[in-house]
Design an enzyme around this catalytic site. Sequence first.
Site, PDB file in Angstrom:
ATOM      1  N   ASP A  82      -1.407   2.145  -4.232  1.00  0.00           N
ATOM      2  CA  ASP A  82      -1.856   0.906  -3.586  1.00  0.00           C
ATOM      3  C   ASP A  82      -1.316  -0.325  -4.289  1.00  0.00           C
ATOM      4  OD1 ASP A  82      -3.565   1.474  -5.831  1.00  0.00           O
ATOM      5  OD2 ASP A  82      -4.953  -0.049  -5.109  1.00  0.00           O
TER       6      ASP A  82
ATOM      7  N   GLU B 192      -6.248   2.214  -6.934  1.00  0.00           N
ATOM      8  CA  GLU B 192      -6.440   1.889  -8.352  1.00  0.00           C
ATOM      9  C   GLU B 192      -6.923   0.460  -8.511  1.00  0.00           C
ATOM     10  OE1 GLU B 192      -5.440   0.527 -12.449  1.00  0.00           O
ATOM     11  OE2 GLU B 192      -4.737  -0.280 -10.553  1.00  0.00           O
TER      12      GLU B 192
END
Length: 441
Positions: free
Chosen positions: A110, A205
Amino acid sequence: MTKILVTSFALAFFLFQPLSAIAQKVQPTESAMSRFLRYIKIDTQSAEEAGKWPSTEKQLVLAKLLEGELKALGVQKVRISKEGIVYGMVAGNLADNNAVPTIGFIAHMDTSPAVSGTNVNAIIHKNYQGGDIVLPNDKTQVITVAQNPALKELIGDDIITADGTTLLGSDDKSGIAEIMTMIEILKLNPSIKHGNIAIAFTPDEEVGGPMEVFDIEGWGAKYAYTIDGGELGEISDETWTAKTATITFRGKSTHPGYAKDILVNSSFAAADFLSRFNDSKVPRPETTEKRVGFVHPYNSSLDIETSVVRVLLRNFDMSGVDEQEKMIRAMLDETKKKFPHVGAEMEVKLGYLNMKEELKNHPQLVEYAKQATELAGVTPKMKPIRGGTDGSRLTARGLPTPNLFTGGHNFHGKLEWNSRKGLEKSTEMLVNLVQIWAERK
Ligand SMILES: [Zn+2]
Protein backbone atom coordinates in the site's frame (compact mmCIF):
# COMPACT_ATOMS: atom_id res chain seq x y z
CA MET A 1 48.91 -24.98 15.12
CA THR A 2 49.90 -24.69 11.49
CA LYS A 3 46.63 -26.19 10.46
CA ILE A 4 44.66 -23.70 12.57
CA LEU A 5 46.68 -20.85 11.12
CA VAL A 6 46.03 -21.99 7.58
CA THR A 7 42.35 -22.47 8.31
CA SER A 8 41.90 -19.03 9.83
CA PHE A 9 43.92 -17.48 7.01
CA ALA A 10 41.69 -19.22 4.48
CA LEU A 11 38.62 -18.09 6.41
CA ALA A 12 39.83 -14.51 6.52
CA PHE A 13 40.50 -14.64 2.80
CA PHE A 14 37.06 -16.08 2.22
CA LEU A 15 35.33 -13.44 4.39
CA PHE A 16 36.93 -10.65 2.41
CA GLN A 17 35.77 -11.96 -0.94
CA PRO A 18 33.09 -9.70 -2.38
CA LEU A 19 30.43 -12.40 -2.37
CA SER A 20 28.00 -10.97 -4.88
CA ALA A 21 30.77 -9.88 -7.18
CA ILE A 22 32.17 -13.39 -7.47
CA ALA A 23 28.85 -15.19 -7.45
CA GLN A 24 26.50 -13.03 -9.52
CA LYS A 25 27.09 -13.88 -13.16
CA VAL A 26 23.78 -13.79 -15.00
CA GLN A 27 21.91 -10.49 -14.93
CA PRO A 28 18.15 -10.50 -14.21
CA THR A 29 15.88 -10.35 -17.27
CA GLU A 30 14.11 -7.38 -15.71
CA SER A 31 15.94 -4.76 -13.65
CA ALA A 32 14.77 -3.55 -10.23
CA MET A 33 14.12 -0.17 -11.85
CA SER A 34 11.90 -1.62 -14.57
CA ARG A 35 9.88 -3.62 -12.03
CA PHE A 36 9.57 -0.56 -9.83
CA LEU A 37 8.23 1.56 -12.70
CA ARG A 38 5.58 -1.12 -13.40
CA TYR A 39 4.46 -1.49 -9.78
CA ILE A 40 4.07 2.23 -9.06
CA LYS A 41 1.53 2.52 -11.91
CA ILE A 42 -0.87 0.44 -9.83
CA ASP A 43 -2.78 2.61 -7.33
CA THR A 44 -2.63 0.83 -3.96
CA GLN A 45 -3.51 3.66 -1.58
CA SER A 46 -4.82 2.29 1.73
CA ALA A 47 -7.56 3.93 3.81
CA GLU A 48 -7.90 4.74 7.52
CA GLU A 49 -10.78 3.28 9.52
CA ALA A 50 -12.04 1.01 6.73
CA GLY A 51 -12.96 -1.68 9.25
CA LYS A 52 -11.61 -4.47 7.03
CA TRP A 53 -8.38 -5.87 5.53
CA PRO A 54 -7.36 -5.02 2.93
CA SER A 55 -8.69 -1.53 3.60
CA THR A 56 -9.04 -0.93 -0.16
CA GLU A 57 -9.83 -3.54 -2.84
CA LYS A 58 -7.36 -1.99 -5.29
CA GLN A 59 -4.42 -3.31 -3.27
CA LEU A 60 -5.46 -6.79 -4.46
CA VAL A 61 -4.65 -5.82 -8.06
CA LEU A 62 -0.99 -5.63 -7.11
CA ALA A 63 -1.29 -8.66 -4.82
CA LYS A 64 -2.58 -10.79 -7.71
CA LEU A 65 0.09 -9.50 -10.09
CA LEU A 66 2.81 -10.38 -7.56
CA GLU A 67 1.22 -13.79 -6.95
CA GLY A 68 1.56 -14.54 -10.68
CA GLU A 69 5.10 -13.20 -10.92
CA LEU A 70 6.25 -15.16 -7.87
CA LYS A 71 4.84 -18.37 -9.35
CA ALA A 72 6.52 -17.63 -12.69
CA LEU A 73 9.83 -17.28 -10.82
CA GLY A 74 9.36 -20.73 -9.33
CA VAL A 75 8.55 -19.54 -5.83
CA GLN A 76 6.73 -22.21 -3.81
CA LYS A 77 3.68 -22.12 -1.54
CA VAL A 78 2.45 -18.84 -3.08
CA ARG A 79 -0.92 -17.74 -1.70
CA ILE A 80 -2.94 -14.63 -0.90
CA SER A 81 -4.64 -14.62 2.51
CA LYS A 82 -8.14 -13.21 2.92
CA GLU A 83 -6.54 -10.06 4.40
CA GLY A 84 -4.57 -9.65 1.16
CA ILE A 85 -1.15 -10.77 2.43
CA VAL A 86 0.92 -12.46 -0.32
CA TYR A 87 3.06 -15.31 1.06
CA GLY A 88 5.66 -17.46 -0.69
CA MET A 89 8.83 -19.49 -0.16
CA VAL A 90 11.99 -19.49 -2.25
CA ALA A 91 13.48 -22.96 -1.79
CA GLY A 92 17.09 -23.03 -0.68
CA ASN A 93 19.78 -24.62 -2.83
CA LEU A 94 21.98 -26.02 -0.06
CA ALA A 95 22.72 -29.71 0.55
CA ASP A 96 20.72 -29.33 3.76
CA ASN A 97 18.43 -26.29 3.81
CA ASN A 98 17.40 -27.11 7.37
CA ALA A 99 20.96 -26.49 8.54
CA VAL A 100 20.48 -22.72 8.17
CA PRO A 101 17.61 -20.55 9.46
CA THR A 102 14.84 -19.57 7.07
CA ILE A 103 15.09 -15.81 6.56
CA GLY A 104 12.03 -13.73 5.70
CA PHE A 105 11.77 -10.57 3.59
CA ILE A 106 8.72 -8.31 3.85
CA ALA A 107 7.68 -5.25 1.86
CA HIS A 108 4.31 -3.50 1.89
CA MET A 109 2.07 -2.99 -1.14
CA ASP A 110 0.00 0.00 0.00
CA THR A 111 0.86 3.67 -0.25
CA SER A 112 0.04 6.38 2.29
CA PRO A 113 -3.53 7.71 2.54
CA ALA A 114 -1.95 11.19 2.95
CA VAL A 115 -1.27 11.83 -0.76
CA SER A 116 -2.86 10.50 -3.94
CA GLY A 117 -1.28 7.47 -5.61
CA THR A 118 -3.61 7.56 -8.64
CA ASN A 119 -1.99 7.82 -12.11
CA VAL A 120 1.56 8.07 -10.82
CA ASN A 121 3.56 9.55 -13.67
CA ALA A 122 7.19 8.70 -13.01
CA ILE A 123 9.79 11.15 -14.29
CA ILE A 124 13.28 9.77 -14.83
CA HIS A 125 15.90 12.48 -14.51
CA LYS A 126 18.58 10.75 -16.55
CA ASN A 127 22.25 11.33 -15.86
CA TYR A 128 21.55 13.76 -13.00
CA GLN A 129 24.12 16.53 -12.97
CA GLY A 130 23.38 18.11 -9.57
CA GLY A 131 21.09 20.96 -8.56
CA ASP A 132 17.50 21.17 -7.35
CA ILE A 133 14.85 19.10 -9.15
CA VAL A 134 11.66 20.96 -10.10
CA LEU A 135 8.71 18.63 -10.63
CA PRO A 136 7.17 19.45 -14.03
CA ASN A 137 3.42 19.37 -13.35
CA ASP A 138 3.55 21.49 -10.18
CA LYS A 139 6.57 23.73 -10.27
CA THR A 140 6.11 24.67 -6.58
CA GLN A 141 7.22 21.12 -5.78
CA VAL A 142 11.02 21.23 -5.67
CA ILE A 143 13.42 18.57 -4.41
CA THR A 144 16.27 20.71 -3.10
CA VAL A 145 19.84 19.59 -2.59
CA ALA A 146 19.80 21.49 0.72
CA GLN A 147 17.08 19.23 2.06
CA ASN A 148 18.29 16.13 0.18
CA PRO A 149 22.07 16.05 0.62
CA ALA A 150 22.08 12.41 -0.56
CA LEU A 151 21.60 13.80 -4.09
CA LYS A 152 25.24 14.96 -4.03
CA GLU A 153 26.32 11.30 -4.02
CA LEU A 154 24.21 10.52 -7.09
CA ILE A 155 25.77 12.64 -9.82
CA GLY A 156 25.46 10.72 -13.09
CA ASP A 157 22.72 8.48 -11.70
CA ASP A 158 19.09 8.37 -12.88
CA ILE A 159 16.79 9.98 -10.29
CA ILE A 160 13.15 8.86 -10.25
CA THR A 161 10.43 11.26 -9.05
CA ALA A 162 6.69 11.73 -9.51
CA ASP A 163 5.47 14.68 -11.62
CA GLY A 164 4.47 16.89 -8.67
CA THR A 165 0.81 15.85 -8.45
CA THR A 166 1.08 12.49 -6.63
CA LEU A 167 3.44 10.61 -4.38
CA LEU A 168 5.87 8.24 -6.14
CA GLY A 169 5.16 5.06 -4.21
CA SER A 170 8.81 4.27 -3.55
CA ASP A 171 7.49 3.53 -0.04
CA ASP A 172 7.32 0.64 -0.41
CA LYS A 173 7.22 -0.54 -4.02
CA SER A 174 11.00 -0.10 -4.04
CA GLY A 175 11.15 -2.84 -1.41
CA ILE A 176 8.90 -5.08 -3.53
CA ALA A 177 10.92 -4.48 -6.72
CA GLU A 178 14.19 -5.19 -4.90
CA ILE A 179 12.93 -8.43 -3.37
CA MET A 180 11.47 -9.63 -6.71
CA THR A 181 14.73 -8.84 -8.52
CA MET A 182 16.72 -10.66 -5.83
CA ILE A 183 14.52 -13.72 -6.38
CA GLU A 184 15.21 -13.67 -10.10
CA ILE A 185 18.96 -13.22 -9.59
CA LEU A 186 18.97 -16.24 -7.26
CA LYS A 187 16.97 -18.29 -9.75
CA LEU A 188 19.34 -17.47 -12.65
CA ASN A 189 22.50 -18.00 -10.58
CA PRO A 190 22.43 -21.34 -8.77
CA SER A 191 26.08 -20.76 -7.81
CA ILE A 192 24.76 -18.23 -5.25
CA LYS A 193 24.13 -20.42 -2.22
CA HIS A 194 21.23 -19.64 0.06
CA GLY A 195 18.83 -21.30 2.48
CA ASN A 196 15.04 -21.13 2.35
CA ILE A 197 13.77 -17.56 1.97
CA ALA A 198 10.25 -16.65 3.04
CA ILE A 199 8.63 -13.79 1.10
CA ALA A 200 5.66 -11.65 2.18
CA PHE A 201 4.03 -8.62 0.61
CA THR A 202 1.62 -6.97 3.03
CA PRO A 203 -1.33 -4.60 2.55
CA ASP A 204 -2.19 -1.65 4.78
CA GLU A 205 1.16 -1.05 6.50
CA GLU A 206 0.41 2.68 6.47
CA VAL A 207 -2.82 2.22 8.42
CA GLY A 208 -1.66 -0.29 11.05
CA GLY A 209 -2.41 -3.36 8.91
CA PRO A 210 -3.23 -6.97 9.75
CA MET A 211 0.00 -7.93 11.53
CA GLU A 212 -1.85 -9.58 14.41
CA VAL A 213 -3.08 -12.23 11.95
CA PHE A 214 0.17 -12.49 9.98
CA ASP A 215 0.75 -16.26 9.71
CA ILE A 216 4.21 -16.40 11.29
CA GLU A 217 4.15 -20.16 11.74
CA GLY A 218 2.82 -21.05 8.29
CA TRP A 219 5.21 -18.58 6.66
CA GLY A 220 8.18 -20.36 8.20
CA ALA A 221 10.80 -17.65 8.78
CA LYS A 222 12.90 -17.80 11.93
CA TYR A 223 14.16 -14.23 11.44
CA ALA A 224 12.91 -11.56 9.07
CA TYR A 225 13.64 -8.13 7.66
CA THR A 226 11.24 -5.48 6.45
CA ILE A 227 12.66 -3.84 3.32
CA ASP A 228 10.97 -0.52 3.98
CA GLY A 229 13.71 1.90 5.01
CA GLY A 230 15.09 5.08 3.49
CA GLU A 231 18.40 6.16 2.07
CA LEU A 232 21.17 3.77 1.07
CA GLY A 233 22.79 2.14 4.07
CA GLU A 234 20.04 2.89 6.57
CA ILE A 235 19.43 0.02 9.03
CA SER A 236 16.94 0.29 11.89
CA ASP A 237 16.60 -1.96 14.89
CA GLU A 238 14.84 0.59 17.08
CA THR A 239 11.30 1.92 16.97
CA TRP A 240 9.18 3.78 19.48
CA THR A 241 7.68 2.20 22.50
CA ALA A 242 4.15 3.46 21.99
CA LYS A 243 1.18 4.05 24.27
CA THR A 244 -2.09 5.88 23.67
CA ALA A 245 -3.93 7.72 26.45
CA THR A 246 -7.66 8.41 26.21
CA ILE A 247 -8.92 11.04 28.66
CA THR A 248 -12.69 11.30 29.05
CA PHE A 249 -14.35 14.33 30.71
CA ARG A 250 -17.94 14.02 31.91
CA GLY A 251 -20.31 16.96 32.45
CA LYS A 252 -24.08 17.35 32.74
CA SER A 253 -26.37 18.60 29.99
CA THR A 254 -29.74 20.25 30.41
CA HIS A 255 -32.00 22.70 28.54
CA PRO A 256 -29.86 25.85 28.28
CA GLY A 257 -32.86 28.07 29.12
CA TYR A 258 -33.16 26.47 32.56
CA ALA A 259 -29.58 25.47 33.15
CA LYS A 260 -28.56 27.81 35.97
CA ASP A 261 -26.56 25.91 38.61
CA ILE A 262 -27.32 22.60 36.84
CA LEU A 263 -25.40 22.47 33.56
CA VAL A 264 -21.77 21.34 33.73
CA ASN A 265 -19.94 21.78 30.41
CA SER A 266 -17.16 19.21 30.07
CA SER A 267 -15.72 21.07 27.02
CA PHE A 268 -14.11 23.69 29.25
CA ALA A 269 -12.25 21.10 31.28
CA ALA A 270 -11.07 19.34 28.10
CA ALA A 271 -9.93 22.67 26.62
CA ASP A 272 -8.07 23.54 29.82
CA PHE A 273 -6.36 20.15 29.77
CA LEU A 274 -5.45 20.50 26.07
CA SER A 275 -3.99 23.97 26.56
CA ARG A 276 -1.55 22.55 29.11
CA PHE A 277 0.25 20.72 26.27
CA ASN A 278 0.99 24.05 24.59
CA ASP A 279 3.92 24.69 26.91
CA SER A 280 7.62 24.76 26.10
CA LYS A 281 8.26 22.20 28.85
CA VAL A 282 6.01 19.60 27.17
CA PRO A 283 7.86 17.71 24.40
CA ARG A 284 5.70 17.59 21.27
CA PRO A 285 6.26 16.24 17.73
CA GLU A 286 6.78 19.78 16.44
CA THR A 287 9.49 20.52 19.04
CA THR A 288 11.49 17.27 19.15
CA GLU A 289 13.77 15.15 16.94
CA LYS A 290 16.30 12.30 17.01
CA ARG A 291 16.09 10.31 20.25
CA VAL A 292 13.79 12.66 22.16
CA GLY A 293 10.26 11.31 22.65
CA PHE A 294 7.01 13.30 22.72
CA VAL A 295 3.39 13.47 23.80
CA HIS A 296 0.91 14.34 21.06
CA PRO A 297 -2.75 15.25 21.64
CA TYR A 298 -3.81 14.23 18.12
CA ASN A 299 -7.56 13.99 18.33
CA SER A 300 -10.28 15.56 20.52
CA SER A 301 -14.04 15.81 20.59
CA LEU A 302 -15.80 18.43 22.69
CA ASP A 303 -19.37 18.19 23.93
CA ILE A 304 -21.30 19.19 27.05
CA GLU A 305 -21.82 15.73 28.53
CA THR A 306 -18.72 13.97 27.21
CA SER A 307 -15.45 15.33 25.86
CA VAL A 308 -12.56 13.11 24.85
CA VAL A 309 -8.87 13.90 24.29
CA ARG A 310 -6.59 11.27 22.76
CA VAL A 311 -2.84 11.52 23.28
CA LEU A 312 0.03 9.56 21.73
CA LEU A 313 2.95 8.82 24.07
CA ARG A 314 6.20 8.01 22.27
CA ASN A 315 9.68 7.25 23.56
CA PHE A 316 12.53 4.84 22.80
CA ASP A 317 12.49 3.58 26.42
CA MET A 318 9.61 2.21 28.43
CA SER A 319 10.80 4.28 31.42
CA GLY A 320 10.47 7.39 29.24
CA VAL A 321 6.89 6.50 28.31
CA ASP A 322 6.10 5.87 31.98
CA GLU A 323 7.45 9.35 32.81
CA GLN A 324 5.24 10.85 30.10
CA GLU A 325 2.24 9.05 31.55
CA LYS A 326 3.01 10.53 34.98
CA MET A 327 3.34 13.99 33.46
CA ILE A 328 -0.07 13.73 31.76
CA ARG A 329 -1.68 12.49 34.96
CA ALA A 330 -0.25 15.50 36.83
CA MET A 331 -1.65 17.82 34.12
CA LEU A 332 -5.03 16.12 34.46
CA ASP A 333 -4.95 16.53 38.26
CA GLU A 334 -4.48 20.29 37.79
CA THR A 335 -7.48 20.43 35.46
CA LYS A 336 -9.57 18.40 37.90
CA LYS A 337 -8.79 20.89 40.68
CA LYS A 338 -9.95 23.73 38.47
CA PHE A 339 -13.13 21.91 37.37
CA PRO A 340 -14.29 19.98 40.46
CA HIS A 341 -17.75 19.26 38.98
CA VAL A 342 -16.40 17.60 35.84
CA GLY A 343 -15.64 13.90 36.07
CA ALA A 344 -12.39 12.81 34.41
CA GLU A 345 -10.77 9.46 33.80
CA MET A 346 -7.71 8.41 31.87
CA GLU A 347 -7.15 5.06 30.17
CA VAL A 348 -3.70 4.11 28.81
CA LYS A 349 -3.08 1.31 26.30
CA LEU A 350 0.23 -0.15 25.11
CA GLY A 351 0.51 0.02 21.29
CA TYR A 352 3.88 -1.58 20.52
CA LEU A 353 7.33 -2.00 22.04
CA ASN A 354 10.68 -0.74 20.84
CA MET A 355 11.88 -3.78 18.87
CA LYS A 356 15.41 -3.29 20.25
CA GLU A 357 14.16 -4.89 23.48
CA GLU A 358 13.97 -8.17 21.56
CA LEU A 359 16.53 -7.60 18.78
CA LYS A 360 19.38 -7.11 21.25
CA ASN A 361 19.05 -10.86 21.90
CA HIS A 362 19.71 -11.57 18.20
CA PRO A 363 22.64 -9.27 17.28
CA GLN A 364 23.49 -11.31 14.17
CA LEU A 365 20.47 -9.92 12.28
CA VAL A 366 21.89 -6.41 12.22
CA GLU A 367 25.50 -7.61 12.04
CA TYR A 368 24.87 -9.61 8.84
CA ALA A 369 22.85 -6.76 7.35
CA LYS A 370 25.78 -4.41 7.96
CA GLN A 371 28.18 -6.87 6.30
CA ALA A 372 25.83 -7.27 3.31
CA THR A 373 25.63 -3.49 3.00
CA GLU A 374 29.40 -3.03 3.10
CA LEU A 375 29.86 -5.77 0.50
CA ALA A 376 27.58 -3.75 -1.79
CA GLY A 377 29.97 -0.81 -1.35
CA VAL A 378 27.56 1.13 0.84
CA THR A 379 28.29 2.47 4.34
CA PRO A 380 25.79 1.17 6.94
CA LYS A 381 24.06 3.81 9.08
CA MET A 382 22.08 2.82 12.15
CA LYS A 383 18.96 4.95 12.42
CA PRO A 384 16.21 4.69 15.05
CA ILE A 385 12.71 5.01 13.58
CA ARG A 386 10.50 7.69 15.11
CA GLY A 387 7.51 5.47 14.46
CA GLY A 388 6.53 1.82 14.26
CA THR A 389 6.88 -0.71 11.43
CA ASP A 390 5.27 -4.01 10.51
CA GLY A 391 8.53 -5.38 11.92
CA SER A 392 8.03 -3.84 15.36
CA ARG A 393 4.69 -5.63 15.59
CA LEU A 394 6.11 -8.93 14.33
CA THR A 395 9.06 -8.60 16.72
CA ALA A 396 6.59 -8.13 19.57
CA ARG A 397 4.90 -11.37 18.40
CA GLY A 398 8.21 -13.26 18.56
CA LEU A 399 9.60 -12.90 15.01
CA PRO A 400 12.69 -10.65 15.23
CA THR A 401 12.38 -8.22 12.28
CA PRO A 402 14.64 -5.15 11.83
CA ASN A 403 14.21 -2.75 8.90
CA LEU A 404 16.57 -2.29 5.95
CA PHE A 405 17.00 0.47 3.35
CA THR A 406 15.36 0.69 -0.07
CA GLY A 407 17.18 3.78 -1.35
CA GLY A 408 13.99 5.88 -1.14
CA HIS A 409 13.55 9.41 0.24
CA ASN A 410 10.75 11.79 1.37
CA PHE A 411 8.10 9.14 2.04
CA HIS A 412 4.39 10.05 2.07
CA GLY A 413 4.77 13.18 -0.01
CA LYS A 414 4.94 14.56 -3.54
CA LEU A 415 8.71 15.04 -3.20
CA GLU A 416 9.31 11.29 -2.83
CA TRP A 417 12.22 9.96 -4.89
CA ASN A 418 14.57 7.04 -5.44
CA SER A 419 17.33 6.38 -7.96
CA ARG A 420 18.60 3.58 -10.18
CA LYS A 421 21.58 3.19 -7.85
CA GLY A 422 19.26 3.16 -4.83
CA LEU A 423 17.26 0.28 -6.29
CA GLU A 424 20.27 -1.66 -7.57
CA LYS A 425 22.44 -1.34 -4.46
CA SER A 426 19.54 -2.34 -2.21
CA THR A 427 18.97 -5.42 -4.38
CA GLU A 428 22.67 -6.25 -4.25
CA MET A 429 22.58 -5.97 -0.45
CA LEU A 430 19.73 -8.52 -0.34
CA VAL A 431 21.64 -10.97 -2.55
CA ASN A 432 24.67 -10.58 -0.26
CA LEU A 433 22.55 -11.02 2.85
CA VAL A 434 21.06 -14.41 1.90
CA GLN A 435 24.57 -15.70 1.13
CA ILE A 436 25.94 -14.47 4.46
CA TRP A 437 23.12 -16.24 6.30
CA ALA A 438 23.87 -19.44 4.41
CA GLU A 439 27.55 -19.24 5.32
CA ARG A 440 27.55 -17.88 8.88
CA LYS A 441 24.19 -19.39 10.05
ZN1 LIG B 1 6.79 2.06 4.23
